[in-house]
Design a protein around this motif. Structure first.
Motif, PDB file in Angstrom:
ATOM      1  N   GLY A   1       0.826  -1.207   0.000  1.00 55.87           N
ATOM      2  CA  GLY A   1       0.000   0.000   0.000  1.00 55.87           C
ATOM      3  C   GLY A   1       0.861   1.259   0.000  1.00 55.87           C
ATOM      4  O   GLY A   1       0.519   2.263  -0.596  1.00 55.87           O
ATOM      5  N   HIS A   2       2.027   1.164   0.674  1.00 54.46           N
ATOM      6  CA  HIS A   2       2.979   2.278   0.730  1.00 54.46           C
ATOM      7  C   HIS A   2       4.375   1.710   0.512  1.00 54.46           C
ATOM      8  O   HIS A   2       4.616   0.541   0.802  1.00 54.46           O
ATOM      9  N   PRO A   3       5.320   2.498   0.037  1.00 50.78           N
ATOM     10  CA  PRO A   3       6.661   1.975  -0.200  1.00 50.78           C
ATOM     11  C   PRO A   3       7.288   1.453   1.092  1.00 50.78           C
ATOM     12  O   PRO A   3       7.050   1.983   2.169  1.00 50.78           O
ATOM     13  N   VAL A   4       8.092   0.388   0.942  1.00 50.76           N
ATOM     14  CA  VAL A   4       8.749  -0.245   2.081  1.00 50.76           C
ATOM     15  C   VAL A   4      10.250  -0.094   1.888  1.00 50.76           C
ATOM     16  O   VAL A   4      10.761  -0.250   0.777  1.00 50.76           O
TER      17      VAL A   4
ATOM     18  N   TYR B   1      10.843  -0.042  -1.921  1.00 48.72           N
ATOM     19  CA  TYR B   1      10.267  -1.249  -2.512  1.00 48.72           C
ATOM     20  C   TYR B   1       8.749  -1.144  -2.600  1.00 48.72           C
ATOM     21  O   TYR B   1       8.096  -0.664  -1.678  1.00 48.72           O
ATOM     22  N   ARG B   2       8.227  -1.597  -3.728  1.00 49.15           N
ATOM     23  CA  ARG B   2       6.795  -1.524  -3.976  1.00 49.15           C
ATOM     24  C   ARG B   2       6.136  -2.896  -3.963  1.00 49.15           C
ATOM     25  O   ARG B   2       4.913  -3.014  -3.888  1.00 49.15           O
ATOM     26  N   LYS B   3       6.952  -3.908  -4.116  1.00 53.76           N
ATOM     27  CA  LYS B   3       6.356  -5.228  -4.249  1.00 53.76           C
ATOM     28  C   LYS B   3       7.376  -6.284  -3.870  1.00 53.76           C
ATOM     29  O   LYS B   3       8.566  -6.128  -4.133  1.00 53.76           O
ATOM     30  N   ALA B   4       6.905  -7.354  -3.265  1.00 55.35           N
ATOM     31  CA  ALA B   4       7.754  -8.504  -2.982  1.00 55.35           C
ATOM     32  C   ALA B   4       6.913  -9.754  -3.158  1.00 55.35           C
ATOM     33  O   ALA B   4       5.678  -9.679  -3.163  1.00 55.35           O
ATOM     34  N   GLY B   5       7.587 -10.880  -3.317  1.00 48.02           N
ATOM     35  CA  GLY B   5       6.817 -12.106  -3.473  1.00 48.02           C
ATOM     36  C   GLY B   5       7.704 -13.324  -3.451  1.00 48.02           C
ATOM     37  O   GLY B   5       8.940 -13.220  -3.393  1.00 48.02           O
ATOM     38  N   ILE B   6       7.079 -14.474  -3.477  1.00 46.21           N
ATOM     39  CA  ILE B   6       7.830 -15.716  -3.549  1.00 46.21           C
ATOM     40  C   ILE B   6       7.202 -16.615  -4.609  1.00 46.21           C
ATOM     41  O   ILE B   6       6.006 -16.536  -4.889  1.00 46.21           O
TER      42      ILE B   6
END
Length: 428
Positions: A257-260, A342-347
């Motif tokens: 939802g917000h940058p990390v 960061y805007r997105k992360a995943g596995i």
DNA sequence: TCTGGGGTCCTAGGACCC
DNA sequence: TCTGGGGTCCTAGGACCC
């Protein structure tokens, strides 16, 4: 010699599925324009016919159509996948009760295999089926019939526009007439890139493609395109898959939802994704031996861009949450760079095999395998009963954390939570 | 300010083997 | 300097779907 056709395909497609699901519990919205949003309330992923007519494009970011929505008083819903999944399941159950072979193709579509029999009216049969779904579940569907899946898809487009909601593509003349009225890009399997290529060779309509030279199509669109060409010509190349094979990969990823920026927040997100994916693995009765973790900055951000991913191989297939978390965190350490938003992360989990089919490794032979299967089973049971995330691995998900999702317009879990069941009142 | 998520299949190219 | 031919496996990227 003519090819004798013994079966035809029917494609059952729920009309504006997510929008119809939301309307089911808000009948006062029938006839009104409504849209459903993606995760984070980012994009439009479903529209009622009224919203389509007002010019709301599919996949459009919400902020770009804010004015249109305000101007026409379009009702907006955040996505409620628990509700959609449950209603989808109910639709498929009704189809299965009709004693024909069913392939569940997506959350809102199913292919059926219908016998060809001169004494039997297929159109009437699917009309009854359509009415049954409407009566038992309350979701409107359209049904198209043809000799191949690709043509059944095309037939479904016609059914969608017809009040009767059912249509059969039958005979060369009718097929050609229908295909002539369709853009080549409306054909199942022909995407934007293929349209560009085909246009260059003067292929614009679906009928143009049907009449195209196979060598040309094969050269431009490879075997996938050649298959579509044959299907348009009534030669079935894609068969009904009744038993879906176990998945080859499982992805869990979210945009924030917000940058990390901090490693800790990314780690927390990754732990949640892995937990969810491992739960999915166990739900399918399968194990996996490869975990890939990825992070990326936002493509629309002005700041410095960075994206990376890391694959971690596990010594043996597992569905254990802590084992997979450990691997994912190791991967994340290798790719994390400070100073980026960061805007997105995943596995991504791959190397999936059926439980029990595992290859023994040299070091575990003769040794008892240390497993936490009972622990995982208990975890899944508790989470199934008390809601996802009732028990988690070292996560403290609170609403003001940066990665929490934005969902401001979410409807209730009408059918999947005791607390949110709608109340019916009977007047006498 | 705000731009989804989860899949499949195919192909090309590199590494490696004999 | 000359550097074959055939094969497998893996990965990345493209294209498509809902």
């Amino acid at each position: 010699m003519s090819l004798e056709i013994k079966k035809v395909f029917a494609l059952v497609d729920c009309n504006n599925f997510y929008a119809s699901c939301e309307r089911l519990f808000r009948p006062e919205l029938n006839g009104k324009p409504i849209v459903v949003l993606s995760n984070n309330d980012g994009c439009i992923v479903a529209r009622s016919n009224e919203a389509k007519a007002l010019g709301i494009p599919m996949g459009e970011p919400l902020f770009k159509v804010k004015n249109l929505i305000a101007k026409h008083g379009i009702h907006v819903f955040s996505s409620n996948y628990a509700l959609y999944g449950d209603l989808s399941h109910r639709v498929m159950e009704v189809l299965r009760q009709m004693e024909c072979d069913v392939e569940v193709y997506s959350i809102d579509e199913a292919f059926l295999s219908l016998p060809v029999n001169k004494t039997w009216d297929r159109l009437k049969y699917v009309a009854v089926l359509r009415e049954r779904v409407r009566k038992c579940v309350g979701i409107p569907v359209s049904i198209g019939i043809a000799t191949t899946k690709t043509l059944a898809k095309a037939a479904n487009r016609v059914a969608k526009k017809d009040a009767a909601g059912v249509f059969e593509l039958n005979g060369t003349e009718q097929i050609d007439k229908t295909l002539q009225s369709m853009d080549v890009g409306d054909i199942w399997g022909i995407g934007r890139r293929s349209v560009e290529k085909l246009n260059r060779y003067g292929v614009y309509t679906a009928l143009d493609l049907k009449r195209s030279d196979e060598t040309l199509v094969r050269k431009q669109l490879a075997v996938v395109g050649a298959r579509t060409l044959m299907e348009l010509n009534g030669i079935p190349c894609i068969s009904l898959e009744q038993a879906p094979p176990s998945p080859k990969s499982i992805v869990t990823s979210r945009s924030f939802g917000h940058p990390v920026t901090s490693f800790e927040d990314l780690r927390e997100a990754v732990i949640a994704y892995v937990s969810r994916a491992a739960e999915k693995l166990r739900g399918q009765g399968v194990e996996a031996d490869t975990v890939n973790v990825f992070v990326t900055t936002g493509p629309f951000d002005k700041q410095a861009q960075y994206s990376n991913n890391q694959t971690i191989s596990l010594p043996r297939p597992t569905a254990s949450t802590p084992v997979m978390i450990d691997a994912a965190i190791r991967g994340l350490r290798l790719i994390y760079r400070s100073g980026y938003r960061y805007r997105k992360a995943g596995i991504l989990i791959t190397g999936i095999t059926a439980h029990g089919n595992r290859q023994l490794d040299l070091f575990s032979i003769g040794k008892p395998m240390k497993e936490d299967t009972p622990l995982m089973a208990a975890l899944d049971k508790i989470n199934a009963k008390w809601g996802r995330g009732a028990i988690q691995y070292g996560i403290s998900e609170v609403s003001d954390k940066p990665r929490s999702m934005q969902q401001t317009q979410k409807s209730a879990a009408y059918t999947t939570s005791w607390h949110e069941l709608p109340i019916a009142k009977a007047a006498n």
